[in-house]
Design an enzyme around this catalytic site. Structure first.
Site, mmCIF file in Angstrom:
data_model
loop_
_atom_site.group_PDB
_atom_site.id
_atom_site.type_symbol
_atom_site.label_atom_id
_atom_site.label_comp_id
_atom_site.label_asym_id
_atom_site.label_seq_id
_atom_site.Cartn_x
_atom_site.Cartn_y
_atom_site.Cartn_z
ATOM 1 N N GLY A 1 1.322 -1.121 0.065
ATOM 2 C CA GLY A 1 -0.179 0.088 0.348
ATOM 3 C C GLY A 1 0.861 1.223 0.191
ATOM 4 C CD GLU A 2 4.253 2.470 3.167
ATOM 5 O OE1 GLU A 2 4.988 2.847 2.244
ATOM 6 O OE2 GLU A 2 4.476 2.324 3.813
#
Lengths: 338, 338
Positions: B303-304
């Site tokens: 993610g991120e």
């Protein structure tokens, strides 16, 4: 590969602020580069795309959508900076070198590396594409060109090809090595229609039947149903591997060369990094045979090294992850619960 | 989308020195950007990754391998430049902004955009994650943050998420919208073992059973089994689309947000560019439902915005192809035979 460096690379990756293994292929690349270079924090200082250009006698059989004159024209386009590989290499911060290993005509340009083994291959439906000694010489040219670039500081090489008609020998190589049905090996190349595709399949079958290449002898396969640029690229891969330099493999033609290189020296496969899976239907089977994993699914079918150039950025990104990310300790981040 | 600009982009692509269509997804991206921006030679001047951070009451149920305190710790890591998304954004020439839309605790940092709708969601196994008005407010925050970045010159946005536990609401959203079996929707997140995975599946089933969200009402789904950062990212996508700005969709959580955005306004899907397909097993189904094509297969699960950041380079490469390649005429290269 250097197992100690791989272990150290893994230990460092596991200290970085991310769940262990969560960067997937980026982490695999870091470990592979560590194993190749012996450095757990690998760096890519200089990236070089080596394009091998050669022609194919089999174009007489009408197996390409483009005329043979496009080979030298595109080589001049590479040298003038106008082709897709130029744009993508610039964008990836990579240099390009282009080698005439067997174009049918002479091309003059001060930046062209001229190592012509012969002018085009023969029409492989009528006998071997080239002699065994020519195939060996072409591999040696590839090794030498790779060594020249490594001597000039290349820390990673990428393969590129130019040669009107060269999906035909690549499909032939795939079929000989894997024994797959012709439909699995043959594709539309630069844009054949259904009739062209059927003709191409027949041509490949005829070339294999007439030459009867021995799948256990990669030089035999290369000389009978291969190509000069394919031989050159096999040499580039072998030269890179011998000097512990990673080699990024482009599409269908480059992976045919990788199959030849892997048959000559299976350890060379450890030095290969696959880039993309192309629209040529046989490419996926080639990659599976070599147990290489393509990170890019771009539906591309151009060659020149274009898929490899796109992958260079990602490989670069992997090295930055390893050298630039904070650790759990330095960033004060809690680790996973037991 | 601007059909005239798409047609002009296609005409230019077909003049470039390559077989027509041979650059595959790169050509698709050029045409999509042309349609979005109205410019057949699209340029990406400024790239911005927007990370929405929020917490999840459902972590009480033991559905994450990491403790909730990691959400603010990672946000500080983003702001200090040490996370994977920082490294990959720098490498792609993109800026990062991070917004606290619902972290459980207060985080202070001069670069943090604080638009907390509430401190964490509620535990969705005991009732709705948030109220309908909170969900709407969180979407509005996302729209506003996107508009602020567009006002500052962003020509492309990318989505990123931070929130311990947020694969659980994302799986719930997928299951509600598609009706798929729970095994297709749920994955190991940041690293659950088999027991943790089984518990997570039970928790998601319970949350859906108790809340009974209406799949035809995306705000209902979002408020009952969603998350604040997911709502914020849905807003970022809607804000980008409303201003004719392309939005690169990251992984599982971002694509859950894309599903919400696409249900609210199906035209928004035209402004989405998928980046990668992640290791979360449900991600592929999400992308298929949206008819988005992921160009990267990196086996990532972080993610991120990390997958989106990698894709930014490739999207950039596509624009360079369109503006920098030579044409058949300018390079003197022969075109395909009839």
């Amino acid at each position: 590969l250097n197992k100690e460096a791989i272990k150290m690379a893994q230990q460092h990756l596991d200290m970085l602020t991310k769940p262990q293994g969560s960067l997937g292929v980026l982490e695999d690349i870091v470990k592979q580069l560590a194993g190749i270079t012996g450095n757990p924090m690998p760096k890519l200082e200089k990236k070089v795309v080596i394009i091998m250009a050669g022609d194919h006698g089999v174009v007489e059989e009408g197996i390409s959508a483009f005329p043979q004159e496009v080979t030298p024209q595109m080589v001049l386009n590479f040298l003038a900076g106008g082709a897709a590989i130029n744009v993508l290499s610039r964008h990836a911060g990579a240099e390009i070198v282009c080698c005439d290993i067997g174009i049918a005509v002479d091309v003059e340009h001060h930046d062209l590396i001229v190592r012509k083994v012969r002018r085009s291959t023969n029409n492989m439906t009528k006998g071997p594409a080239m002699s065994r000694s020519e195939a060996i010489k072409a591999i040696e040219v590839g090794i030498e060109v790779a060594e020249e670039q490594i001597a000039k500081g290349a820390s990673i090489l990428a393969t590129g090809d130019m040669g009107i008609g060269n999906t035909t020998p690549s499909s032939a190589i795939l079929k000989v090595f894997t024994g797959c049905p012709i439909e699995k090996a043959v594709g539309r190349g630069t844009g054949l229609n259904d009739n062209g595709l059927a003709r191409k399949a027949m041509v490949i079958n005829r070339a294999i039947e007439i030459n009867n290449p021995d799948p256990e002898d990669p030089i035999d396969v290369l000389s009978k149903v291969g190509g000069l640029e394919i031989a050159g690229l096999a040499g580039v891969i072998l030269g890179g591997a011998a000097h512990k330099i990673p080699v990024v493999i482009d599409g269908f033609i480059s992976t045919a060369a990788a199959m030849i290189a892997g048959k000559i020296e299976p350890k060379a496969i450890n030095y290969m990094i696959a880039s993309h899976v192309s629209e040529e239907p046989g490419h996926k089977l080639m990659l599976e045979t070599l147990e290489l994993y393509p990170m890019l699914h771009m539906k591309m079918r151009l060659g020149e090294g274009t898929g490899a150039a796109l992958a260079l950025h990602i490989i670069d990104a992997a090295t930055h992850v390893q050298s630039e990310m904070a650790t759990f300790e330095s960033a004060g981040v809690a680790t996973a619960k037991q």
